[in-house]
Design a protein around this motif. Sequence first.
Motif, mmCIF file in Angstrom:
data_model
loop_
_atom_site.group_PDB
_atom_site.id
_atom_site.type_symbol
_atom_site.label_atom_id
_atom_site.label_comp_id
_atom_site.label_asym_id
_atom_site.label_seq_id
_atom_site.Cartn_x
_atom_site.Cartn_y
_atom_site.Cartn_z
ATOM 1 N N CYS B 218 0.740 -1.238 -0.003
ATOM 2 C CA CYS B 218 -0.017 0.001 0.055
ATOM 3 C C CYS B 218 1.012 1.196 -0.061
ATOM 4 O O CYS B 218 2.096 1.117 0.259
ATOM 5 N N THR B 219 0.199 2.506 -0.224
ATOM 6 C CA THR B 219 1.104 3.683 -0.237
ATOM 7 C C THR B 219 0.600 4.584 0.789
ATOM 8 O O THR B 219 1.281 5.853 0.645
ATOM 9 N N TYR B 220 -0.445 4.312 1.657
ATOM 10 C CA TYR B 220 -0.648 5.101 2.669
ATOM 11 C C TYR B 220 -0.278 4.919 4.006
ATOM 12 O O TYR B 220 -0.720 5.668 4.952
ATOM 13 N N LYS B 221 0.887 4.165 4.300
ATOM 14 C CA LYS B 221 1.200 4.198 5.357
ATOM 15 C C LYS B 221 2.887 4.978 5.476
ATOM 16 O O LYS B 221 2.691 6.011 5.302
ATOM 17 N N TYR B 222 3.944 4.086 5.307
ATOM 18 C CA TYR B 222 5.017 4.980 5.480
ATOM 19 C C TYR B 222 5.316 5.804 4.005
ATOM 20 O O TYR B 222 6.410 6.706 4.139
ATOM 21 N N LEU B 223 4.711 5.568 3.161
ATOM 22 C CA LEU B 223 4.717 6.261 1.769
ATOM 23 C C LEU B 223 3.683 7.602 1.867
ATOM 24 O O LEU B 223 3.827 8.305 0.832
ATOM 25 N N ASN B 224 3.036 7.855 2.788
ATOM 26 C CA ASN B 224 2.279 8.952 3.073
ATOM 27 C C ASN B 224 1.309 9.334 1.860
ATOM 28 O O ASN B 224 1.347 10.501 1.622
#
Lengths: 393, 393
Positions: B218-224
């Motif tokens: 996913c891109t919504y955790k550590y990738l903000n």
Amino acid sequence: MFHVKRAAELDAADELAKQRALFSLPEGLVYLDGNSLGALPRAVPGRLQDVAGREWGELLIRSWDESGWWTAPERIGDRIAPLVGAAAGQIVVGDSTSVNVFKALVGAIRLADDGRDEVLVDATTFPTDGYIAESAARMTGRTLRPVCPEEVLGALGPRTAAVLLNHVDYRSGRLHDLPSLTAAIHAAGALAVWDLCHSAGALPVGLDEHGVDLAVGCTYKYLNGGPGSPAYLYVAARHQERFDSPLPGWTGHANPFGMTPEYAPADGAVRGRVGTPDILSMLALESSLDVWEGVDVASVRAKSLALTDFFLECVQAYVPEGRLELVTPLAHAERGSQVALRCDDAGEVMKALIARGVVGDFRHPDVLRFGFTPLYVGFGDVERAARVLAEVL
Amino acid sequence: MFHVKRAAELDAADELAKQRALFSLPEGLVYLDGNSLGALPRAVPGRLQDVAGREWGELLIRSWDESGWWTAPERIGDRIAPLVGAAAGQIVVGDSTSVNVFKALVGAIRLADDGRDEVLVDATTFPTDGYIAESAARMTGRTLRPVCPEEVLGALGPRTAAVLLNHVDYRSGRLHDLPSLTAAIHAAGALAVWDLCHSAGALPVGLDEHGVDLAVGCTYKYLNGGPGSPAYLYVAARHQERFDSPLPGWTGHANPFGMTPEYAPADGAVRGRVGTPDILSMLALESSLDVWEGVDVASVRAKSLALTDFFLECVQAYVPEGRLELVTPLAHAERGSQVALRCDDAGEVMKALIARGVVGDFRHPDVLRFGFTPLYVGFGDVERAARVLAEVL
């Protein structure tokens, strides 16, 4: 000059004309491509600022509850429901149309009787439906049989499990007879899955009234949700308990935060959810749906037909006979909200139209496609489009 | 006071400390939930305004070409690639993690030798992976066998087609040994599919170096990337030609605008695309990736370990012994970028922490979870979090 005057009269009498102020459209542009990408509702940028800046930036993770993020898919589904003639609780928003076709068609096959081994698909469909239908058939051990919509009646039989059809053909603009085709599919013991991409928001669909089993649609054409905005899935209430999704993601679980290893599907439309909802796009879509407040789909359909009628009238008056071939049916009962015209040099013609501020689109190899979106296209636009088309030709 | 002073020293020496200015975070909040929803990069709201107001509102349909919308999935994939140790051309962005797990696992099963009829899945996984793996196995006629990551070696055999594992366990924060597990899976003749949701952006992954076959994240955790922002799919270059997606949507076609009835998959990562890309979310994600400019993942990992070490040190100093049980492994080689602590009243404790401005999250039934995001969490935050935790307890 007759048609210019007539356009002014029609615009003056148009009860939907006031909706145009709700959209942000470049000055002087005649935008007849809302069947590809709907125009921007004015409220959306402000709403996006609030979602990004405050709900995400300030409230952060709390927004899943406090800003209603978690329930957005079914809440927005209920906003779309009246536009397609569905009672609440049967539509869920999320994923692309292609992914929803997969859910709907595999779901339909699993709802059908076991012995039925054939799936019919509209051979004239927007290609992705056919590609995904092929995968759905392959992965459920069924055979896919592409047929033209007019061949469906003859192709139905005891082997038919499900039929995937388009309500309006994306290329020709032909409106298919959803009530009678659905009834025939049911009479053959099969399930009807409808793709509403080119009808929802342009004409009455009547999903509940006509007993459609499952349906999908995009939200970025006549629903103005924004480029690639999330699609939706309709599963008729009577099928929900047995709906068996091929994409049973955690947000469609009866208790998603229980984090249990066994999948227990939620009741209702929520069962059609898959992964974490894409909030920025989803809430932009929700905001865009405000333009439908107080709008009756029947009046949208009446204006849509008036617009396409008037366009054909102007084209006939302005363009030399024989220069264009009409692809879209003349009969109202067979016409969606677009007009497709064939000419050999369609690609070049569309480029010239766009250069003169009339935006439609070109479909390979020889089709000019003009979409008429009753909430923001007026009769003056229509007259101008036909006039510029004649000039270009 | 020792730990307060130590925090100040660590912050002063922190070469990543300047990145925090790129994020918009509420004053005074200690945000340790970036492993659930990353904070808002400051540039995103402005970029969203431009995408909605100008690219959508003014350029309309032209933006698919002129604003680079059409190629966004593979372009943004190439931005993520260096963060997970992948060369360009192997990652495509779009759809949710769940949908990508389905593509990756079905793809892996189809790449495996025909006789292999078993799929192993991490039994401790975030549930959606298990649910989707069950569907992937069912729809390809394979048997799904859930095993704990430490049991994988013993479970591998001539029947194993593919193995789906998490790089970091979402609950415990345990980091699994991707290189050695991948090598063991390959030695058994099977394919390795990794879920990077809890590792990408927090530590080096080395997809290419370790020969991973397929991966998702996913891109919504550590990738903000924002709430529910699009996920990604990695298909190693050596597998791309034979990668056979179960969701062959039109945008993964070799010639999407040819609108041909036959599906001909595109070459490269593009083959992993499905439907029309969700542009608002996708371009918000693209903008959010700017915070990684000039940042080396090795330094992110070094700071992440320093943060979690320091948190454990402060907790040990402040919290009475026996009040909390450490769930996350102490060994650096087995630790992701979060610390999970167990206590009976975890739900109430987390509520009290949040009320005092320290945001972590609670995982049913008894886990306090704290995520440490090196780009915007400092050592002063860590000290304060531990101190407030001790006060609450």
